[in-house]
Design a protein around this motif. Structure first.
Motif, short mmCIF file in Angstrom:
data_model
loop_
_atom_site.label_atom_id
_atom_site.label_comp_id
_atom_site.label_asym_id
_atom_site.label_seq_id
_atom_site.Cartn_x
_atom_site.Cartn_y
_atom_site.Cartn_z
N LYS A 57 30.46 25.39 15.83
CA LYS A 57 29.92 24.31 15.00
C LYS A 57 31.07 23.52 14.40
O LYS A 57 32.00 24.06 13.82
CB LYS A 57 29.04 24.87 13.88
N THR A 58 31.00 22.19 14.54
CA THR A 58 31.95 21.29 13.91
C THR A 58 31.21 19.98 13.63
O THR A 58 29.98 19.97 13.58
CB THR A 58 33.18 21.07 14.81
N ASN A 59 31.93 18.89 13.43
CA ASN A 59 31.25 17.62 13.20
C ASN A 59 32.17 16.47 13.58
O ASN A 59 33.39 16.63 13.75
CB ASN A 59 30.79 17.50 11.74
N SER A 60 31.55 15.31 13.71
CA SER A 60 32.28 14.08 13.98
C SER A 60 31.77 13.03 12.99
O SER A 60 30.93 13.32 12.13
CB SER A 60 32.05 13.62 15.42
N SER A 61 32.23 11.81 13.15
CA SER A 61 31.77 10.74 12.27
C SER A 61 30.29 10.44 12.49
O SER A 61 29.65 9.82 11.63
CB SER A 61 32.60 9.47 12.52
N GLU A 62 29.75 10.89 13.62
CA GLU A 62 28.34 10.63 13.93
C GLU A 62 27.41 11.76 13.49
O GLU A 62 26.20 11.64 13.65
CB GLU A 62 28.19 10.39 15.44
N GLY A 63 27.98 12.86 12.99
CA GLY A 63 27.13 13.95 12.51
C GLY A 63 27.58 15.31 13.05
O GLY A 63 28.70 15.48 13.53
N LYS A 64 26.67 16.28 12.97
CA LYS A 64 26.98 17.64 13.40
C LYS A 64 27.15 17.71 14.91
O LYS A 64 26.44 17.06 15.67
CB LYS A 64 25.87 18.60 12.97
N VAL A 65 28.10 18.53 15.33
CA VAL A 65 28.37 18.74 16.74
C VAL A 65 28.46 20.24 17.01
O VAL A 65 29.12 20.98 16.27
CB VAL A 65 29.69 18.06 17.18
N PHE A 66 27.78 20.67 18.07
CA PHE A 66 27.83 22.07 18.49
C PHE A 66 28.38 22.14 19.91
O PHE A 66 28.00 21.33 20.77
CB PHE A 66 26.44 22.71 18.43
N ILE A 67 29.26 23.08 20.15
CA ILE A 67 29.87 23.26 21.47
C ILE A 67 29.48 24.64 21.99
O ILE A 67 29.87 25.66 21.41
CB ILE A 67 31.39 23.13 21.41
N ASN A 68 28.69 24.65 23.05
CA ASN A 68 28.29 25.91 23.68
C ASN A 68 29.36 26.32 24.69
O ASN A 68 29.53 25.67 25.73
CB ASN A 68 26.95 25.75 24.40
N ILE A 69 30.11 27.36 24.40
CA ILE A 69 31.10 27.87 25.34
C ILE A 69 30.36 28.79 26.32
O ILE A 69 29.84 29.84 25.93
CB ILE A 69 32.23 28.63 24.62
N CYS A 70 30.31 28.38 27.57
CA CYS A 70 29.55 29.10 28.60
C CYS A 70 30.50 29.60 29.68
O CYS A 70 31.71 29.41 29.61
CB CYS A 70 28.50 28.18 29.22
N HIS A 71 29.93 30.23 30.70
CA HIS A 71 30.77 30.70 31.79
C HIS A 71 29.98 30.73 33.09
O HIS A 71 28.75 30.80 33.10
CB HIS A 71 31.35 32.10 31.49
N SER A 72 30.72 30.66 34.19
CA SER A 72 30.12 30.69 35.53
C SER A 72 31.17 31.21 36.51
O SER A 72 32.34 30.83 36.42
CB SER A 72 29.65 29.30 35.95
N PRO A 73 30.77 32.05 37.46
CA PRO A 73 31.73 32.51 38.48
C PRO A 73 32.16 31.39 39.41
O PRO A 73 33.15 31.54 40.14
CB PRO A 73 30.95 33.61 39.23
#
Length: 290
Positions: A57-73
Motif C-alpha cells: 500500500k502506498t499513494n500518489s497525487s491521484e490517491g491510494k495505490v496498491f501493488i500486488n506482487i505476484c509470481h508466475s513460472p
C-alpha cells in the motif's frame, strides 16, 4: 570508457580481416537479423495468470495505490547470485543483475473502506518469489524495482513510503497478463578470437572463453570465463566502439576481441560473478546492422 582504436593499427576492413573474424561477423549479423525476424514470426505475446503473493500500500497525487506482487513460472528468473554478490554489484553500480518482471495495467478497485483506489499487478518468477519470501533484502529490492518500473511506465510519482498489508495477499482481482516470449539468440561461443592483425601467441597469458549474444536489438551481452580468478581484483577492461580488451592479474588472462558492431562504450558496464567465475559485460549498441 576509452576508445581502443589507438592500441593497434586501424583495421582495413576486408583486407585485414581473417577468415575467423569474418565468420564471426557473419554469425553476429545473422543473429541480429534473426532477432528482428523473430519479432514478426514468433507470437508477440503469451498470456499468463499470475498467482498472488503479497500486497503493498502506498499513494500518489491521484490517491491510494496498491501493488500486488505476484509470481508466475513463465517469468524468467534473474541470475542466481548470493546476497553478498548482489550487494557488491549494487554498491558498485554495475549492470550484472536484473529482475525480470511483468508490470500489469492499472485497474480500479475499492479498498477496505469502500473508497476508490488504483491497483497494479507486478509478477516475478515463481522460484525467485519463494526465495524472496525468506529474504527481507530481496523483498525490499523487488518492491523498489517494481515501484520504479511503475513510475517509469505510467509517469506515476509514488510516495516513497509504503507498507505490506497483513493477511491480504492481493487487492481486487489479479488479471491475466501478456508477456513477450524470451528471445536470446546465441551468436557464437568463442574460445580464441583475436584481432585480425594480432599474432597468436604460442606462450603467454591464456585466452579466455568468450560467449556473446544479443539480449535485445540494441544490447549486446558478453560472458568471459575466468576459472582461475576468485574476484575482480586486478582485472582491466577497456571497450571501444568495436573492441573489447581484457587483461587479468599476474598475466593470467588476455583477451583482445573485435566486435563488428558499434558499441556505446560510455554506457557499457561490467560485473564479476564470483559463483560462476565469469566477467559479465553489458554493451549498449549505437546501431544494429539491418
Amino acid at each position: 570508457m576509452a576508445d581502443l582504436k589507438l592500441l593497434v593499427p586501424e583495421l582495413n576492413e576486408a583486407e585485414t580481416m581473417s577468415a575467423e573474424t569474418a565468420r564471426f561477423e557473419e554469425l553476429l549479423l545473422q543473429a541480429s537479423k534473426e532477432l528482428q525476424q523473430a519479432q514478426t514470426s514468433r507470437p508477440e505475446s503469451t498470456q499468463i495468470q499470475p498467482q498472488p503473493g503479497f500486497c503493498i500500500k502506498t499513494n500518489s497525487s491521484e490517491g491510494k495505490v496498491f501493488i500486488n506482487i505476484c509470481h508466475s513460472p513463465s517469468i524468467p528468473p534473474p541470475a542466481d547470485l548470493t546476497e553478498d554478490e548482489l550487494l557488491q554489484m549494487l554498491e558498485e553500480d554495475q549492470a550484472g543483475f536484473r529482475i525480470p518482471m511483468s508490470l500489469g495495467e492499472p485497474h480500479a478497485e475499492l479498498d477496505a473502506k469502500g473508497q476508490g483506489c488504483t491497483a497494479y499487478d507486478v509478477a516475478v518468477n515463481s522460484d525467485f518469489y519463494r526465495r524472496m519470501q525468506n529474504s527481507d533484502f530481496l523483498r525490499e529490492l523487488v518492491i523498489t524495482i517494481a515501484r520504479e518500473g511503475l513510475e517509469d511506465k505510467y509517469s506515476l510519482p509514488l510516495n516513497p513510503e509504503w507498507r505490506i498489508l497483513k493477511n491480504r495477499p492481493f487487492l481486487g482481482s489479479i488479471s491475466q497478463q501478456n508477456i513477450r516470449p524470451q528471445q536470446r539468440p546465441r551468436i557464437q561461443e568463442l574460445g580464441n578470437l583475436y584481432m585480425p592483425d594480432s599474432p597468436r601467441p604460442e606462450k603467454g597469458p591464456e585466452e579466455p572463453h568468450l560467449n556473446l549474444w544479443l539480449e535485445a536489438p540494441d544490447l549486446l551481452l558478453a560472458e568471459i570465463d575466468l576459472p582461475k580468478l576468485e574476484g575482480a581484483l586486478g582485472l582491466s577492461l577497456e571497450i571501444g566502439e568495436n573492441r573489447l580488451v581484457m587483461g587479468g592479474p599476474q598475466q593470467l588472462y588476455h583477451l583482445d576481441a573485435y566486435i563488428p558492431l558499434r558499441i556505446n562504450c560510455d554506457e557499457s558496464k561490467a560485473a564479476f560473478h564470483q559463483k560462476r567465475k565469469q566477467l559479465m559485460v553489458a554493451m549498449p549498441l549505437l546501431s544494429v546492422p539491418s
